[in-house]
Design an enzyme around this catalytic site. Sequence first.
Site, PDB file in Angstrom:
ATOM      1  N   ASP A 141       0.792  -1.152  -0.095  1.00 45.52           N
ATOM      2  CA  ASP A 141      -0.154  -0.131  -0.061  1.00 45.52           C
ATOM      3  C   ASP A 141       0.976   1.144  -0.060  1.00 45.52           C
ATOM      4  O   ASP A 141       1.262   1.699   0.925  1.00 45.52           O
ATOM      5  CB  ASP A 141      -0.794  -0.073   1.436  1.00 45.52           C
ATOM      6  CG  ASP A 141      -1.691   1.232   1.556  1.00 45.52           C
ATOM      7  OD1 ASP A 141      -1.880   1.869   0.345  1.00 45.52           O
ATOM      8  OD2 ASP A 141      -2.272   1.406   2.410  1.00 45.52           O
ATOM      9  N   ASP A 164     -12.139  10.346  -7.270  1.00 46.87           N
ATOM     10  CA  ASP A 164     -13.279  11.344  -6.636  1.00 46.87           C
ATOM     11  C   ASP A 164     -13.440  12.782  -7.261  1.00 46.87           C
ATOM     12  O   ASP A 164     -13.822  13.651  -6.897  1.00 46.87           O
ATOM     13  CB  ASP A 164     -13.041  11.439  -5.099  1.00 46.87           C
ATOM     14  CG  ASP A 164     -11.644  12.211  -4.950  1.00 46.87           C
ATOM     15  OD1 ASP A 164     -10.844  12.424  -5.954  1.00 46.87           O
ATOM     16  OD2 ASP A 164     -11.385  12.726  -3.960  1.00 46.87           O
ATOM     17  N   ASP A 257       2.440  13.434  -5.704  1.00 47.40           N
ATOM     18  CA  ASP A 257       2.173  14.382  -7.022  1.00 47.40           C
ATOM     19  C   ASP A 257       3.334  15.383  -7.123  1.00 47.40           C
ATOM     20  O   ASP A 257       3.466  15.779  -8.361  1.00 47.40           O
ATOM     21  CB  ASP A 257       0.913  15.143  -6.926  1.00 47.40           C
ATOM     22  CG  ASP A 257       0.545  15.434  -5.508  1.00 47.40           C
ATOM     23  OD1 ASP A 257       1.469  15.466  -4.522  1.00 47.40           O
ATOM     24  OD2 ASP A 257      -0.532  16.128  -5.237  1.00 47.40           O
ATOM     25  N   GLU A 295       1.828  22.732   5.663  1.00 45.62           N
ATOM     26  CA  GLU A 295       3.010  22.540   6.374  1.00 45.62           C
ATOM     27  C   GLU A 295       3.850  21.293   5.571  1.00 45.62           C
ATOM     28  O   GLU A 295       5.112  21.186   5.677  1.00 45.62           O
ATOM     29  CB  GLU A 295       3.101  22.675   7.773  1.00 45.62           C
ATOM     30  CG  GLU A 295       2.585  24.096   8.324  1.00 45.62           C
ATOM     31  CD  GLU A 295       1.010  24.284   8.242  1.00 45.62           C
ATOM     32  OE1 GLU A 295       0.493  23.346   7.913  1.00 45.62           O
ATOM     33  OE2 GLU A 295       0.694  25.510   8.364  1.00 45.62           O
TER      34      GLU A 295
END
Length: 329
Positions: A141, A164, A257, A295
Amino acid sequence: MRGGLPISRRSVFKLRQVGIGTLGSAKIKILLCGCVVLSLLAIANRNRDSSSFMGWTGDFDRSSSPRGRYSIVMNTWKRYDLLKKSISHYRSCPRLDSVHIVWSEPDPPSDSLKRYLNHVVRSNSRKDQQVELVFDINKEDSLNNRFKEIKDLKTDAVFSIDDDVIFPCTSVEFAFTVWQSASDTMVGYVPRMHWVDQKKGENKYKYGGWWSVWWTGTYSMVLSKAAFFHKKYLKLYTDEMPASLKEYITKNRNCEDIAMSFLVANATDAPPIWVKGKIFEIGSTGISNLGGHSERRTECVNKFVDEFGRMPLVPTVMKAVDSRYSWFW
């Protein structure tokens, strides 16, 4: 009076003025009606799925070549209703070649889920082009799984998307066209920015979320939750991304990303391209809603800079807009 007509020059002048005024009023009414008709036609034209203007229909090239189609790589995690909605939507996009579902759950997908999704895809596939549905099963995972190399990927273009978020197919097709014109860079809908941290010095940076992009119009990343890039970057991420950064991403469950944006920028020395598109959020939760998200992202940016040995991200202010659906070009 000559001819016996009891009409003075003043009366003739008044009749002429009345005639001119009436004609002018009629012209104005005709002009206004014409403007209304043209406006209605323009609005109707904008609302079409495929515009038609001056004889051009705007139909996309639906070639079966690798550059003429794209593959969706969709990340998901225990949100089966959202997964079904997303696949049901994207299956109808004209140039879609295949859908690869990144599966990192401990249990494999159920037979009922696979049957449902396969039925959904087959029911909308054209006879000349069947959309392929593949579950890419991972034992570990990790968010790095969404960028694992796909050996048998038939297309050059990868549309990385979360389960989503939904974009209209017209927006996806336009973004794909933009990517075709600059296939080495990332093309996406969700821009972000890095900023020099003035308090900590020139070599320290802060992560800039959506509001900083909105305020300045400047960005240096497009997030992989909705972005096109070349499949070669999957191989580059798999083979060349430092193991320490992959471990960091797995442990913190964040910033994969940003890592892909760094990877592409480091390879190209070029900025990404932000594409205008309407986004529909069909999910209600995500890591971006958690406290301290900005942060943690700032920490990621600085860690990646240290690992890459430089700041490869290139700021830009360019935005790609489909002029066929934009009012007042």
